[in-house]
Design a protein around this motif. Sequence first.
Motif, short mmCIF file in Angstrom:
data_model
loop_
_atom_site.label_atom_id
_atom_site.label_comp_id
_atom_site.label_asym_id
_atom_site.label_seq_id
_atom_site.Cartn_x
_atom_site.Cartn_y
_atom_site.Cartn_z
N GLU A 38 0.89 -1.35 -0.16
CA GLU A 38 -0.21 -0.04 0.08
C GLU A 38 0.92 1.28 0.04
OE1 GLU A 38 -0.42 -1.81 3.59
OE2 GLU A 38 -0.55 -3.31 1.70
N THR A 39 2.00 1.17 0.67
CA THR A 39 2.98 2.13 0.75
C THR A 39 3.46 2.62 -0.64
OG1 THR A 39 3.44 1.42 3.09
CG2 THR A 39 4.84 3.36 2.14
N MET A 42 0.95 4.32 -2.83
CA MET A 42 0.85 5.86 -2.38
C MET A 42 1.84 6.41 -2.87
SD MET A 42 -0.69 5.54 1.45
CE MET A 42 -1.10 7.38 1.52
N GLU A 47 0.33 10.05 -3.45
CA GLU A 47 -0.64 10.21 -2.39
C GLU A 47 0.04 10.49 -1.10
OE1 GLU A 47 -2.77 6.75 -3.17
OE2 GLU A 47 -4.00 7.60 -4.90
N ILE A 48 1.41 10.39 -1.13
CA ILE A 48 2.01 10.74 0.37
C ILE A 48 1.85 12.13 0.74
CG2 ILE A 48 4.45 10.63 1.63
CD1 ILE A 48 3.34 7.90 1.13
N CYS A 129 7.54 8.75 4.33
CA CYS A 129 6.34 7.67 4.27
C CYS A 129 6.32 6.75 5.86
CB CYS A 129 6.80 6.42 3.34
SG CYS A 129 6.96 7.15 1.43
N ALA A 131 4.78 7.82 8.27
CA ALA A 131 3.32 8.37 8.95
C ALA A 131 2.56 7.14 8.31
CB ALA A 131 2.94 9.34 8.52
N VAL A 132 2.98 6.62 7.27
CA VAL A 132 1.83 5.36 6.94
C VAL A 132 2.55 3.90 7.01
CG1 VAL A 132 0.51 6.82 5.41
CG2 VAL A 132 2.38 5.54 4.26
N ASP A 133 3.77 3.76 7.04
CA ASP A 133 4.44 2.78 7.13
C ASP A 133 5.87 2.44 8.00
OD1 ASP A 133 5.68 0.08 6.76
OD2 ASP A 133 5.57 0.15 4.55
#
Length: 157
Positions: A38-39, A42, A47-48, A129, A131-133
């Motif tokens: 998913e990262t 993004m 989309e980051i 990245c 914050a999401v991974d």
Amino acid sequence: MKFTHFDEKGRARMVDVTGKAVTERIAITEGIVKMKPETLKMILNKEIAKGDVFQVARLAGIMAAKMTPHLIPLCHPLPITSVEIDFEADEEKSQVKIKTTVKTTAQTGVEMEAMVATSLAALTIYDMCKAVDKEMEIDEIKLIYKAGGKSGEFKRT
């Protein structure tokens, strides 16, 4: 064994390259950033939240190459003539390969500049990245090619 970065009294010293020939030098390094699928999606879809990951990481790597003598003790400041950083996304393995090429015409090589550039580009991807991974991994940073100077050409097999 005689160490090149220490004098006969054991004091740290910068290697004297005065007598070395000025030649064209090139170093190519690679590194991998592993992440969740998913990262990577993004990143590829921009989309980051922090922005275009590859462009910021490229800029960070270029700046890092130029700062190498400030980061690595006893590393010579060099007139870097080119820094190129490319990113190759591998969706099957859920990773990004970073490839850095650094060039100069000088009395010593640019291996460290290329390694530092690849490392900082990888760290920038992580920073942008995280914050999401938070499970991303930076791996396999290595010299894959160098040419120029007395030791000649090296190609990783």
